[in-house]
Each structure stands twice: as C-alpha cells, then as structure tokens.
Design an enzyme around this catalytic site. Sequence first.
Site, short mmCIF file in Angstrom:
data_model
loop_
_atom_site.label_atom_id
_atom_site.label_comp_id
_atom_site.label_asym_id
_atom_site.label_seq_id
_atom_site.Cartn_x
_atom_site.Cartn_y
_atom_site.Cartn_z
N GLY A 148 20.73 13.53 54.26
CA GLY A 148 20.82 12.09 54.12
C GLY A 148 22.19 11.48 53.94
O GLY A 148 22.33 10.25 53.95
N GLU A 207 19.98 19.94 53.35
CA GLU A 207 19.50 19.82 54.73
C GLU A 207 20.22 18.68 55.46
O GLU A 207 19.58 17.72 55.88
CB GLU A 207 18.00 19.50 54.72
CG GLU A 207 17.13 20.46 53.97
CD GLU A 207 15.72 19.91 53.74
OE1 GLU A 207 15.51 18.68 53.84
OE2 GLU A 207 14.82 20.72 53.49
N PRO A 208 21.53 18.76 55.60
CA PRO A 208 22.20 17.66 56.31
C PRO A 208 21.96 17.75 57.81
O PRO A 208 21.92 18.83 58.38
CB PRO A 208 23.69 17.91 55.99
CG PRO A 208 23.79 19.38 55.78
CD PRO A 208 22.47 19.83 55.20
N GLY A 209 21.76 16.61 58.43
CA GLY A 209 21.62 16.53 59.88
C GLY A 209 22.69 15.63 60.45
O GLY A 209 23.64 16.06 61.11
N ARG A 261 19.01 4.11 69.26
CA ARG A 261 19.33 3.67 67.90
C ARG A 261 19.61 2.17 67.78
O ARG A 261 19.10 1.54 66.85
CB ARG A 261 20.49 4.50 67.32
CG ARG A 261 20.16 6.00 67.21
CD ARG A 261 21.20 6.78 66.42
NE ARG A 261 21.20 6.39 65.03
CZ ARG A 261 22.06 5.55 64.49
NH1 ARG A 261 23.05 5.07 65.20
NH2 ARG A 261 21.94 5.21 63.23
N CYS A 301 14.33 -2.66 82.00
CA CYS A 301 13.71 -3.99 82.09
C CYS A 301 13.13 -4.42 80.75
O CYS A 301 11.92 -4.61 80.61
CB CYS A 301 12.62 -3.96 83.14
SG CYS A 301 13.20 -3.20 84.65
N GLU A 302 13.98 -4.55 79.75
CA GLU A 302 13.56 -5.04 78.43
C GLU A 302 14.77 -5.68 77.79
O GLU A 302 15.86 -5.11 77.86
CB GLU A 302 13.14 -3.87 77.51
CG GLU A 302 11.84 -3.26 77.86
CD GLU A 302 11.25 -2.49 76.67
OE1 GLU A 302 11.59 -2.80 75.50
OE2 GLU A 302 10.45 -1.59 76.93
N TYR A 304 20.59 11.95 66.36
CA TYR A 304 19.47 11.07 66.73
C TYR A 304 19.79 10.30 68.02
O TYR A 304 19.41 9.15 68.18
CB TYR A 304 19.11 10.14 65.56
CG TYR A 304 18.86 10.90 64.28
CD1 TYR A 304 17.69 11.63 64.12
CD2 TYR A 304 19.82 10.94 63.26
CE1 TYR A 304 17.48 12.38 62.96
CE2 TYR A 304 19.62 11.69 62.11
CZ TYR A 304 18.44 12.40 61.97
OH TYR A 304 18.23 13.14 60.83
C1 LIG Z 1 15.63 13.88 58.55
C2 LIG Z 1 15.62 14.83 57.43
C3 LIG Z 1 16.81 15.44 57.00
C4 LIG Z 1 18.17 15.10 57.58
O1 LIG Z 1 18.59 13.82 57.28
P1 LIG Z 1 20.06 13.35 57.71
O2 LIG Z 1 20.13 11.95 57.32
O3 LIG Z 1 20.14 13.53 59.20
O4 LIG Z 1 21.04 14.20 57.00
C5 LIG Z 1 16.73 16.38 55.99
N1 LIG Z 1 15.54 16.71 55.43
C6 LIG Z 1 14.38 16.15 55.81
C7 LIG Z 1 13.13 16.55 55.16
C8 LIG Z 1 14.38 15.19 56.82
O5 LIG Z 1 13.24 14.62 57.19
#
Ligand SMILES: *Cc1c(COP(=O)(O)O)cnc(C)c1O
Length: 421
Positions: free
Chosen positions: A239, A275-277, A314, A346-347, A375
Amino acid sequence: MDHFLYRDGVLHAEDVPVAEIAAAVGTPFYCYSTATLARHFRLFDEALDGMEHLVCYAMKAASNQAILKTLAALGAGMDVVSGGEYARAKAAGVPGERIVFSGVGKTRDEMRLAIEGGIRQFNVESEPELRALSEVASGLGATVPVTIRVNPDVDAKTHAKIATGKSENKFGIPIARAREVYAEAAALPGLEVIGIDVHIGSQLTDLEPFRLAYRKVAELTETLRADGHDIRRLDLGGGLGIPYTRSNEAPPLPLDYGALIREEVGHLGCEIEIEPGRLVVGNAGILVSRVIYVKEGEGRNFLILDGAMNDLIRPAMYEAHHDIVPINEPDAAVEQAPYDIVGPVCESGDTFAKGRMMPPVAEGDLVAFRSAGAYGAVMASEYNTRPLVPEVLVHGHQFAVIRARPTFDEMINRDTIPEWL
Ligand SMILES: *Cc1c(COP(=O)(O)O)cnc(C)c1O
C-alpha cells in the site's frame, strides 16, 4: 528515483533510447526498467534489515513472467490473489514456500491448486473461507499455515476504490471479532494458525494510517498469544504510495516505513512479511504512445494518441494523474499550451488528461506516460478490438519484448464458431 531520464535530449530507458524501442516494437507499448525494479525491491528488503522478513511482491500490480523472474532472483516472495497468479508465480520459478495467497473470494479449486503446489500461507478473510479451507486441506490430508486478515477500521486516506481497511469495506474480519474467529480457526482440522494479516489500502501517501493499523495488530498479537495462539508471523500488507507528479510532495520512503514497522511490532519477535506492489513496479514502467492527430476543437485542443483507456485505465477508473512527457526533451524556455489528451476509443471516458499544459507536440511525436508500471498492463483489455498492449523489459543496453502484440488474426482466432453457424 527511476531510470527513465533524458540524455542528449531524448528519453532513455536505462541506456536505450525509447524511440529505438518504438521503432522496433511499434506503439503503444509498456516499457519497464530492470534497474528500477531491483532498486525498489531492495529498498523494501533493506528497510526490514535486522528483522526476520520476506518481501512478497503483490504481483497483481504487474505480473509478466519476466518481471516476476527479475524479482524472484533478488529473493522476492509473491503475494497472489488468484489461481492464475499462483500458476504465474510457479511458472516463474518461485517456490511454494515463498508464495502467499491473499484475496477475499478464494475458490476451493484455487485452494487445492495452492495446497498441492506448495504454499507459504493462506491469508484468510472470512469464517466461511476458514471452513472451506479446512475442508479442502483435510480432504488432501494436509495442514496449511494460515493467517487471518483483520480489518482494523483505519481510514487509509486514499481513493475510495482502493481503500480496504475501513469497517464498511469487504476485506478481512472486524478486528473486534478476532478472538472469536481465531478460536474457531484453531479448532478446525487442516489449519495451523500462525499469524495475523492486515492490508489497509493502496497509494497511501502518509504513514500515520499504517501506524494506527500496526499498533492494533501488535495489541491483537499479545491478546491472541494470551489466548494460547502461537502468533509468530505478521503480514503487514502493501500500500505504500508513489509520487505520480514531479511537483507533488514525495510520499514516505520505504526506509521510514521499515522504521515504523520496527517501532510498532519489532518487539514482538514475529517474522515480518510485507506485500508491496505499486511502489516496486509503478515508477519502473512507462507507457509509450504516438500522437496520431493534433485536433483543434472549439476552445480546446486535443492530442489524439494511439494509446487508449483499454491500454491504461487508471485515469478513467480512478481519476488518476500520469505525467505525460514528450520523448524529445522540450526546451525549458518553450511556451506550453493546454491540451486534452485522449485516445481513439469511442467513449468520452477515454480521456487521459484535460487542459494539460504541454510543450508543442506534433503529429507523429512520441510521448511517455510516467509511473505507469503498476496496475497498467495488467488492467489492459482488447476493448474496441485493439490488440493487447505489448510489454518490453530493458536491462542496461539491452531490451526484449516480454509480451508480444497479438496480430488481428490471433485475436480473431480466439473466438470459435458454433457448429450451427
Ligand atoms: C493490492 C494488494 C497489495 C498491494 O498493494 P500496493 O498498493 O500495490 O502496494 C498487497 N496486499 C494485498 C492483500 C492486496 O490486495
């Protein structure tokens, strides 16, 4: 910091001029930088130095096999949210013991797949899911490690569509009911309750909500231990936000985030997972697109690009801002003008930016959407039968197509005609 910089007046991805990739691959395409990916992963890994930990990359942010392999080679675990993602992680060579399974609606088939293939832990989000997992695991003669996702009722102060830690959100169990649910879990066969999981949302630009949530997790750890549960692993979710505009105040750094984790839960002696994404891959990717037309409208001018909402959703979905820059470095002194920057779909929703100040841009010019790595490609579709946008990975002087653009025939031939037609 990323590795998409102007050099000699043209945008480079590491050591490769972006225009060179465009000439080889065509537009639009996503382009990722290996060095930026590695740098961001290491920032998290190093931020947790001294604590037993695993950084599980949340692969829903960008799940190309080449990206997963790059991160896995650095020691990353993976956070998956579907059977498909689990299969992707395995295909990239990630061992089961480094894969965490999150998500609010895991099916029994997905549970079976992960138990048979090996899993580090399931992050369970509800009581019905606990019961289902217990049945599936017992049926396979297995005992699976489980954490339970608690909802700490904390306001993440982010966009409503990506906030997950308030009591009105669908995620996790209310923290107030945790003792009850842990007691039930402990009594179920096939489950080994090992920890607590929390994830309060995405694109957080302030550390305070994390602090509030982790403090509640620390309290809960003590309570559950007193109840007799062996809480030894804390999954603290992802997050952390990224800067989407150069002018914005920079969001907190992974190092400060790591210090906060140490302060709030370090004394508990638990193994830490995060869990960084977005922060791993967001600024490690750009979307490159070409200007098809510059159209002068009434009172406003449009830049019509060959990239569209199906390639990067996004802005349409989250009102997200992406900096859009020309590939040829503009003269700092040049006069800028406002443009509505749109795609060909077309939107009216196919609008990337309204009234965006841009240096002069002409038909045929290349532009780059910055911070598009997370994303972006994973949310792309073939709406309007536009080929799924390709992906390219750069590594120093080299680049490679890591997902090719499908041909029209390939797209059409995925459909099948019933025999009566
Ligand atoms: C989406 C998600 C993440 C990653 O969130 P980021 O904002 O991309 O870091 C981590 N854990 C869970 C359970 C998620 O659903």
